[in-house]
Design a protein around this motif. Sequence first.
Motif, PDB file in Angstrom:
ATOM      1  N   GLN A 205      -8.028 -35.586 -18.012  1.00  0.00           N
ATOM      2  CA  GLN A 205      -9.663 -35.685 -17.766  1.00  0.00           C
ATOM      3  C   GLN A 205     -10.240 -36.021 -19.030  1.00  0.00           C
ATOM      4  O   GLN A 205      -9.895 -35.445 -20.037  1.00  0.00           O
ATOM      5  CB  GLN A 205      -9.928 -34.278 -17.310  1.00  0.00           C
TER       6      GLN A 205
ATOM      7  N   GLY B 137     -13.996 -36.861  -9.985  1.00  0.00           N
ATOM      8  CA  GLY B 137     -13.542 -35.954 -10.654  1.00  0.00           C
ATOM      9  C   GLY B 137     -14.236 -34.737 -10.166  1.00  0.00           C
ATOM     10  O   GLY B 137     -14.232 -34.526  -8.923  1.00  0.00           O
TER      11      GLY B 137
ATOM     12  N   HIS C 154     -11.331 -37.464 -13.663  1.00  0.00           N
ATOM     13  CA  HIS C 154      -9.938 -37.780 -13.645  1.00  0.00           C
ATOM     14  C   HIS C 154      -9.568 -39.448 -14.371  1.00  0.00           C
ATOM     15  O   HIS C 154     -10.506 -40.465 -13.941  1.00  0.00           O
ATOM     16  CB  HIS C 154      -9.505 -37.988 -12.382  1.00  0.00           C
TER      17      HIS C 154
END
Length: 197
Positions: free
Chosen positions: A74, A116, A136
Amino acid sequence: MATTKQSLTYRQKIVNSTFETSSIDSTAVEEKLFRQVAMEENDDDNPVVFICAKCRLPVGDSLSWDGSEDGQNQIRLKRVTDNVLVGKESHLFEPSKRSRCLIVDLTCRGCHSVLGMVYTSTPKNLDHKRFTFCFHVAGIDSYVLGSANQMLAAEGPKEQPATLEYCNTVEQQLTEMKMLVMSMAQRLEEIEVGIHE
């Protein structure tokens, strides 16, 4: 030996008549050329634009960088573009057995893919992630500004107008090249004289 000195003197006259002397120091020319190459190789600090991996809409940039999580693949940003939609409903997320968090999904406005999350409630060890945009890595791509290197070659006077600024630049470059060639010719002559002695 006398004919060698005469030929060197004659060659020096040819070099001097071919290349006019200039006030530019050849060491300054070499330094400028090598500095320019070094600057071109050292462009690693340019800003990065993050884009959706599917539809290529920009979602953020490195100027709002907050950090990264290598173990979870991330990156965290403080701000994002309007192309990122923040979900309204929280749901439970467990990054590890001892950590439970509440998150909302981040989706792309263009293709509606999940990019994300935003952590809205975290245990103390994950407080640094709360209320940041966590993307992500698999869901986004990036583009480094200034990394483009393809250029169109000017094929004639129509493609490259001969402005005064352009002419001055070309003239400066030609003068620098002449000085470099003269410096090399002088050095070659010194080497030849040293060999014959």
